[in-house]
Design an enzyme around this catalytic site. Structure first.
Site, PDB file in Angstrom:
ATOM      1  CB  CYS A 116      21.277 -16.077 125.935  1.00 16.48           C
ATOM      2  SG  CYS A 116      20.424 -17.633 124.716  1.00 16.48           S
ATOM      3  CG  HIS A 256      23.862 -14.112 123.724  1.00 20.96           C
ATOM      4  ND1 HIS A 256      24.446 -15.349 123.337  1.00 20.96           N
ATOM      5  CD2 HIS A 256      22.348 -14.323 123.183  1.00 20.96           C
ATOM      6  CE1 HIS A 256      23.419 -16.168 123.006  1.00 20.96           C
ATOM      7  NE2 HIS A 256      22.385 -15.432 122.908  1.00 20.96           N
ATOM      8  CG  ASN A 286      22.317 -18.548 121.009  1.00 28.74           C
ATOM      9  OD1 ASN A 286      22.718 -18.790 122.065  1.00 28.74           O
ATOM     10  ND2 ASN A 286      21.033 -17.940 120.826  1.00 28.74           N
TER      11      ASN A 286
HETATM   12  C1  LIG Z   1      15.321 -17.091 113.207  1.00 34.87           C
HETATM   13  C2  LIG Z   1      15.540 -15.956 112.252  1.00 34.87           C
HETATM   14  C3  LIG Z   1      16.983 -16.417 111.996  1.00 34.87           C
HETATM   15  C4  LIG Z   1      14.851 -16.060 111.078  1.00 34.87           C
HETATM   16  O1  LIG Z   1      14.972 -15.169 110.303  1.00 34.87           O
HETATM   17  P1  LIG Z   1      13.947 -13.992 109.729  1.00 34.87           P
HETATM   18  O2  LIG Z   1      14.603 -13.177 108.586  1.00 34.87           O
HETATM   19  O3  LIG Z   1      13.234 -13.408 110.776  1.00 34.87           O
HETATM   20  O4  LIG Z   1      13.024 -15.140 109.002  1.00 34.87           O
HETATM   21  P2  LIG Z   1      11.494 -15.540 109.236  1.00 34.87           P
HETATM   22  O5  LIG Z   1      11.453 -16.469 110.226  1.00 34.87           O
HETATM   23  O6  LIG Z   1      10.787 -14.308 109.022  1.00 34.87           O
HETATM   24  O7  LIG Z   1      11.432 -16.579 107.952  1.00 34.87           O
HETATM   25  C5  LIG Z   1      11.342 -15.841 106.506  1.00 34.87           C
HETATM   26  C6  LIG Z   1      11.425 -16.974 105.595  1.00 34.87           C
HETATM   27  O8  LIG Z   1      12.351 -17.907 105.703  1.00 34.87           O
HETATM   28  C7  LIG Z   1      12.133 -19.124 106.110  1.00 34.87           C
HETATM   29  N1  LIG Z   1      13.158 -19.825 106.698  1.00 34.87           N
HETATM   30  C8  LIG Z   1      13.002 -20.066 108.026  1.00 34.87           C
HETATM   31  N2  LIG Z   1      13.920 -20.764 108.414  1.00 34.87           N
HETATM   32  C9  LIG Z   1      14.704 -21.148 107.358  1.00 34.87           C
HETATM   33  C10 LIG Z   1      15.901 -21.690 107.092  1.00 34.87           C
HETATM   34  N3  LIG Z   1      16.669 -22.477 108.070  1.00 34.87           N
HETATM   35  N4  LIG Z   1      16.450 -21.916 105.702  1.00 34.87           N
HETATM   36  C11 LIG Z   1      15.694 -21.589 104.868  1.00 34.87           C
HETATM   37  N5  LIG Z   1      14.451 -20.547 104.777  1.00 34.87           N
HETATM   38  C12 LIG Z   1      14.055 -20.601 106.220  1.00 34.87           C
HETATM   39  C13 LIG Z   1      10.714 -19.102 106.567  1.00 34.87           C
HETATM   40  O9  LIG Z   1       9.740 -20.113 106.204  1.00 34.87           O
HETATM   41  C14 LIG Z   1      10.224 -17.970 105.926  1.00 34.87           C
HETATM   42  O10 LIG Z   1       9.840 -18.428 104.792  1.00 34.87           O
HETATM   43  P3  LIG Z   1       8.190 -17.679 103.930  1.00 34.87           P
HETATM   44  O11 LIG Z   1       8.568 -16.244 103.626  1.00 34.87           O
HETATM   45  O12 LIG Z   1       8.080 -18.540 102.921  1.00 34.87           O
HETATM   46  O13 LIG Z   1       7.139 -17.962 104.934  1.00 34.87           O
HETATM   47  C15 LIG Z   1      15.552 -14.746 113.249  1.00 34.87           C
HETATM   48  O14 LIG Z   1      14.063 -14.342 113.159  1.00 34.87           O
HETATM   49  C16 LIG Z   1      16.181 -14.572 114.354  1.00 34.87           C
HETATM   50  O15 LIG Z   1      17.560 -14.852 114.325  1.00 34.87           O
HETATM   51  N6  LIG Z   1      15.541 -14.210 115.401  1.00 34.87           N
HETATM   52  C17 LIG Z   1      16.099 -14.183 116.750  1.00 34.87           C
HETATM   53  C18 LIG Z   1      15.971 -15.538 117.278  1.00 34.87           C
HETATM   54  C19 LIG Z   1      17.241 -15.734 118.293  1.00 34.87           C
HETATM   55  O16 LIG Z   1      18.021 -15.185 118.369  1.00 34.87           O
HETATM   56  N7  LIG Z   1      16.750 -16.573 119.547  1.00 34.87           N
HETATM   57  C20 LIG Z   1      17.653 -16.836 120.522  1.00 34.87           C
HETATM   58  C21 LIG Z   1      17.472 -16.052 121.338  1.00 34.87           C
HETATM   59  S1  LIG Z   1      18.658 -15.940 122.741  1.00 34.87           S
END
Ligand SMILES: CC(C)(COP(=O)(O)OP(=O)(O)OC[C@H]1O[C@@H](n2cnc3c(N)ncnc32)[C@H](O)[C@@H]1OP(=O)(O)O)[C@@H](O)C(=O)NCCC(=O)NCCS
Length: 329
Positions: A116, A256, A286
């Site tokens: 990215c 980004h 993204n």
């Molecule tokens: C991926 C992201 C959105 C997840 O959000 P989060 O708040 O961290 O959520 P978590 O991964 O901790 O998951 C929390 C809960 O939501 C659930 N969950 C994950 N994806 C889900 C979705 N699409 N829909 C519903 N629930 C979801 C998980 O299973 C978890 O459930 P649990 O508490 O029962 O175990 C976030 O971590 C993020 O944006 N990270 C950066 C990733 C990124 O930008 N990558 C590219 C880099 S260039």
């Protein structure tokens, strides 16, 4: 004088596939909701390529637009750099295919892999060649088909990504237009935070790797999130400090388009009002290396920035990598 040369962005182009995948479409195939995706990421929809669309076709369209806007003929280019982690072929470089497609001469053409952060990495390389007087006209492309890596059974990350391309023509300039500052960084110790385990030489593609889905993105979302907030904040501070800018001097931050919450946490540290932060993540998700040029092109096209504007570009991504640039349009 070579040391007074700057790389001005004289034309930009972009391309996104017409096919839209909405959060409602994900509700049909995954245990997720529009509300969850919107609240956690800010994404409402993303573009996904259809048959006939590929990294090269998208890069070509964005490049043609950028060349037309700059009024530069492909034959007059001195260098082509394509930032991508989803190349058209494992080899040769997408940049070489693009050179042929555009009808450029036998100029150097290479790909660069910084996920990215790729577009800002490529912009920085192009800037160096212009500052030293080596080349005068350079095409820089950020393009990714992230749907290629997305596992549509993994709700934890497939909802984030979309496909797209953005291109910029850089030309040597002696006035104050152009790239004023760039900064690049990487921490390979964090490579495992976001990666595709199979398909390279460490773990070549086999029936078993395909059955296990190891060709797809594996991501430690929370670790990436923390890293992203910290580095986006650092980049903003560094870009402003190095160029003696305050938030008042900045017309637009082009981050980004990764996650609305990450972007907000980064800009809040410096009290940037949100009208000075360009957002189109709701429409495209993204798009990796295409994200920054897609946003910059759109901000220019709808008059949010224009000649004389001071723009900060900031990005981070797999690698881990992070990069920033200060640009006077
Ligand atoms: C991926 C992201 C959105 C997840 O959000 P989060 O708040 O961290 O959520 P978590 O991964 O901790 O998951 C929390 C809960 O939501 C659930 N969950 C994950 N994806 C889900 C979705 N699409 N829909 C519903 N629930 C979801 C998980 O299973 C978890 O459930 P649990 O508490 O029962 O175990 C976030 O971590 C993020 O944006 N990270 C950066 C990733 C990124 O930008 N990558 C590219 C880099 S260039």
């Amino acid at each position: 004088m070579a040391d007074s040369l700057r790389a001005a962005v004289t034309g930009m182009g972009s391309y996104v596939p017409a096919r839209i995948m909405t959060n409602a479409d994900f509700e049909k195939i995954l245990d997720t909701t529009d509300e969850w995706i919107t609240q956690r990421t800010g994404i409402k929809e993303r573009r996904i390529r259809t048959d006939g669309e590929s990294t090269l076709t998208m890069a070509t369209e964005a490049s043609r637009q950028a060349l037309a806007e700059a009024n530069v003929a492909a034959a007059d280019l001195d260098l082509i750099i394509v930032a991508t982690i989803t190349p058209e072929l494992p080899f040769p470089a997408t940049a070489c295919l693009l050179q042929s497609e555009l009808g450029a001469g036998n100029i150097p053409a290479f790909d660069l892999s910084a996920a990215c952060s790729g577009f800002i990495y490529a912009l920085t390389v192009g800037d160096q060649f212009i500052r030293t007087g080596t080349y005068k006209k350079i095409l820089v492309v950020g393009v990714d088909v992230m749907s290629h890596f997305a596992d549509y059974t993994d709700r934890g990350n497939c909802i984030l990504f979309g496909d797209g391309a953005g291109a910029a023509v850089l030309e040597a300039s002696t006035d104050e237009r152009g790239i004023a500052y760039t900064v690049l960084a990487a921490d390979g110790g964090g490579a495992g935070f976001i990666h595709a385990p199979a398909g390279g030489t460490r773990l070549p593609t086999t029936h078993q790797t395909l059955d296990e889905g190891l060709q797809f993105i594996k991501m430690q979302g929370r670790d990436v999130y923390r890293f992203a907030v910290e580095k986006m904040q650092w980049l903003l501070g560094d870009c402003m400090a190095q160029c003696n800018l305050t938030p008042d001097d900045v017309d637009m931050v082009i981050p980004h388009q990764v996650n609305m919450r990450i972007i907000c946490s980064a800009v809040e540290k410096y009290n940037f009002p949100m009208e000075k932060v360009y957002i189109n993540i709701d429409k495209y998700g993204n798009t990796s290396a295409a994200s920054v040029p897609l946003a910059l092109k759109e901000a220019m096209a709808n008059g949010k920035v224009g000649p004389g504007s001071t723009v900060l570009l900031i990005a981070f991504g797999a690698g881990l990598t992070w990069a920033g640039a200060v640009l006077k349009l």
